[in-house]
Design a protein around this motif. Structure first.
Motif, short mmCIF file in Angstrom:
data_model
loop_
_atom_site.label_atom_id
_atom_site.label_comp_id
_atom_site.label_asym_id
_atom_site.label_seq_id
_atom_site.Cartn_x
_atom_site.Cartn_y
_atom_site.Cartn_z
N LEU A 1 0.82 -1.21 0.00
CA LEU A 1 0.00 0.00 0.00
C LEU A 1 0.86 1.26 0.00
O LEU A 1 0.50 2.26 -0.63
CB LEU A 1 -0.93 0.00 1.21
CG LEU A 1 -2.07 -1.02 1.19
CD1 LEU A 1 -2.89 -0.94 2.47
CD2 LEU A 1 -2.97 -0.82 -0.02
N THR A 2 1.99 1.23 0.71
CA THR A 2 2.86 2.40 0.69
C THR A 2 3.46 2.62 -0.69
O THR A 2 3.63 3.77 -1.13
CB THR A 2 3.98 2.24 1.72
OG1 THR A 2 4.67 1.00 1.50
CG2 THR A 2 3.43 2.26 3.13
N VAL A 3 3.77 1.53 -1.39
CA VAL A 3 4.24 1.67 -2.78
C VAL A 3 3.14 2.28 -3.64
O VAL A 3 3.39 3.17 -4.48
CB VAL A 3 4.69 0.31 -3.33
CG1 VAL A 3 5.04 0.42 -4.81
CG2 VAL A 3 5.89 -0.21 -2.55
N ASN A 4 1.90 1.82 -3.44
CA ASN A 4 0.78 2.40 -4.19
C ASN A 4 0.58 3.87 -3.82
O ASN A 4 0.22 4.69 -4.69
CB ASN A 4 -0.50 1.61 -3.91
CG ASN A 4 -0.44 0.20 -4.44
OD1 ASN A 4 0.33 -0.10 -5.36
ND2 ASN A 4 -1.22 -0.70 -3.87
N LEU A 5 0.79 4.21 -2.54
CA LEU A 5 0.68 5.61 -2.13
C LEU A 5 1.73 6.46 -2.83
O LEU A 5 1.45 7.60 -3.23
CB LEU A 5 0.83 5.73 -0.62
CG LEU A 5 -0.38 5.34 0.25
CD1 LEU A 5 -0.03 5.53 1.72
CD2 LEU A 5 -1.60 6.16 -0.11
N MET A 6 2.93 5.93 -2.95
CA MET A 6 3.99 6.67 -3.64
C MET A 6 3.61 6.90 -5.10
O MET A 6 3.77 8.01 -5.63
CB MET A 6 5.30 5.90 -3.54
CG MET A 6 6.52 6.69 -3.97
SD MET A 6 6.97 7.98 -2.80
CE MET A 6 7.59 6.97 -1.43
N ASN A 7 3.09 5.86 -5.75
CA ASN A 7 2.64 6.01 -7.15
C ASN A 7 1.46 6.97 -7.25
O ASN A 7 1.38 7.76 -8.20
CB ASN A 7 2.26 4.64 -7.72
CG ASN A 7 3.44 3.69 -7.80
OD1 ASN A 7 4.59 4.13 -7.93
ND2 ASN A 7 3.17 2.40 -7.74
N LEU A 8 0.56 6.89 -6.26
CA LEU A 8 -0.58 7.81 -6.26
C LEU A 8 -0.12 9.24 -6.10
O LEU A 8 -0.65 10.16 -6.75
CB LEU A 8 -1.55 7.42 -5.14
CG LEU A 8 -2.81 8.28 -4.98
CD1 LEU A 8 -3.67 8.21 -6.24
CD2 LEU A 8 -3.60 7.84 -3.76
N TYR A 9 0.87 9.46 -5.24
CA TYR A 9 1.40 10.81 -5.05
C TYR A 9 2.02 11.33 -6.33
O TYR A 9 1.79 12.49 -6.73
CB TYR A 9 2.43 10.80 -3.92
CG TYR A 9 3.17 12.11 -3.78
CD1 TYR A 9 2.60 13.19 -3.12
CD2 TYR A 9 4.45 12.27 -4.33
CE1 TYR A 9 3.28 14.39 -2.99
CE2 TYR A 9 5.12 13.47 -4.20
CZ TYR A 9 4.54 14.52 -3.54
OH TYR A 9 5.21 15.71 -3.43
N MET A 10 2.82 10.50 -7.00
CA MET A 10 3.43 10.93 -8.25
C MET A 10 2.37 11.23 -9.31
O MET A 10 2.49 12.20 -10.07
CB MET A 10 4.39 9.85 -8.75
CG MET A 10 5.55 9.55 -7.79
SD MET A 10 6.53 11.01 -7.37
CE MET A 10 7.19 11.42 -8.98
#
Length: 400
Positions: free
Chosen positions: A310-319
């Motif tokens: 989920l944190t990886v997805n959050l990073m992608n979502l932020y980008m």
């Protein structure tokens, strides 16, 4: 018979306990964001090259050792504060079960006396005192050593921190060695012993070990809830108001989860090995409870893995959010530029200053009485026309 290491001494030289990347991250992100993380908590203890095996490294800032003995049976319960480990020898000779809880690693004399009373190997005592170690389990004929990590609530400051807990199981005793005495996840077990709730006072020392492991594992669930709330909060913040500081918080959560997974994976394996090993100190009835403890540890490990994704997805979502925001800004600039380009073209033409007296074709409208007003009217019509065109194409949606 010496302990069989499972594994024995996995202590690789890692240089300094904190890498340059960790130093840089500590400068970028204040440690108060996630207060449970300790400096150097990412690495296990590493021996200095050439050091003598069995050397105790006592931290000068470590809490002084306090000894609390709880002796119980079906009919009685007694709690004592001991001055030295030798004071518990009469309890070990009784027919009851004794839990000796050593809180604090700041007293080397107490730790060495503990090794003498329970006949601990020098390497075993080193694993207990030099923290943090990799979670593991070691078997001997008349005892079992289990090294695990525990998440404890910090208290008024909020958050959690991790510490090593060493558990030594004997025929009628359990010894626990903690890094400090202020906070731990073992209070429910103490309360069950005091109030005689459940079957704990009618079982042996193996059940006490299982209860302590279960309390340590279950102590991770509040931390998982904490991270779930943080991930949900960051997701909402990224969707509605992406900010650079959110990326730093995501990085800190990812770093914390990586640390959790690093010691939770071998800890789960250690509990599984303790459950499957046919050792005479662990009865068949207690193995069923160890199975439940192992399932809880596996569940937490799966949750940590899920939160890492989920944190990886959050990073992608932020980008993606930052990219979309940049696209919106570029769209606004494009609209403004598209409107002013024809106006700039007209202003450039009438700024060439041709001499109207040389030729009648040199901008005759300059001498017209309404030439200036006509130029303004044309530019206003062009600007309004372009605005109407962009509006009908939907370019102004979510742009201003």
């Amino acid at each position: 018979m010496p302990f069989q290491a499972i594994p024995r001494r996995l202590k690789l030289w890692r240089g300094q306990r904190r890498s340059k990347l960790s130093d840089l991250a500590a400068q970028i992100v204040p440690p108060a964001v996630f207060p449970w993380t300790q400096d150097g908590a990412e690495d296990f203890f590493a021996e200095e090259p050439g050091s003598t095996p069995g050397t105790l490294r006592i931290d000068p800032d470590a809490a002084p050792s306090e000894l609390i003995a709880i002796d119980y049976s079906r009919t009685h319960w007694e709690r004592q504060l001991l001055a030295a480990p030798t004071d518990c020898e009469p309890l070990l000779d009784s027919g009851s079960v004794t839990w000796l809880d050593v809180q604090g690693l700041g007293s080397e004399d107490v730790l060495r006396q503990l090794g003498q009373v329970f006949r601990l190997h020098a390497l075993t005592l080193e694993d207990i005192a030099n923290v943090p170690q990799r979670p593991k389990v070691e078997f001997e004929d008349d005892r079992i050593l289990v090294l695990v990590h525990m998440l404890s609530p910090r208290g008024k400051g909020g958050g959690y921190f991790t510490e090593q807990v060493s558990l030594l199981l004997g025929s009628n005793y359990v010894v626990t060695v903690q890094e400090e005495s202020e906070h731990d996840a073992l209070e429910p077990v103490r309360e069950r012993l005091r109030t005689d709730r459940g079957i704990i006072r009618r079982m042996g020392s193996d059940y006490l070990l299982c209860a302590l492991l279960d309390a340590i594992v279950d102590g991770c669930y509040p931390a998982m809830d904490y991270y779930a709330q943080e991930i949900e909060r960051l997701e909402c913040a990224i969707l509605f108001e992406p900010d650079r500081k959110l990326m730093r918080e995501i990085y800190m959560i990812e770093r914390d989860l990586l640390t959790l997974r690093r010691w939770m994976a071998p800890q789960t394996h250690a509990i599984a090995l303790l459950m499957r090993e046919q050792h005479p100190l662990i009865s068949q009835d207690v193995r069923a409870y160890l199975q439940e403890c192992y399932e809880h540890a596996t569940d937490i490990l799966d949750v940590v893995t899920l939160y890492q994704e989920l944190t990886v997805n959050l990073m992608n979502l932020y980008m993606s959010a930052v990219s979309n925001r940049m696209n919106e800004i570029m769209k606004v600039l494009t609209i403004v530029s598209a409107i002013f380009i024809p106006l700039t073209f007209l202003a450039g033409i009438y700024g060439m200053n041709f001499n109207t007296e040389t030729s009648p074709w040199n901008m005759p409208e300059l001498n017209w009485r309404y030439g200036y007003l006509a130029c303004w009217l044309v530019m206003i019509v062009i600007a309004c026309g372009l605005v109407l065109y962009f509006w009908r194409r939907g370019w102004f949606k979510n742009s201003f």
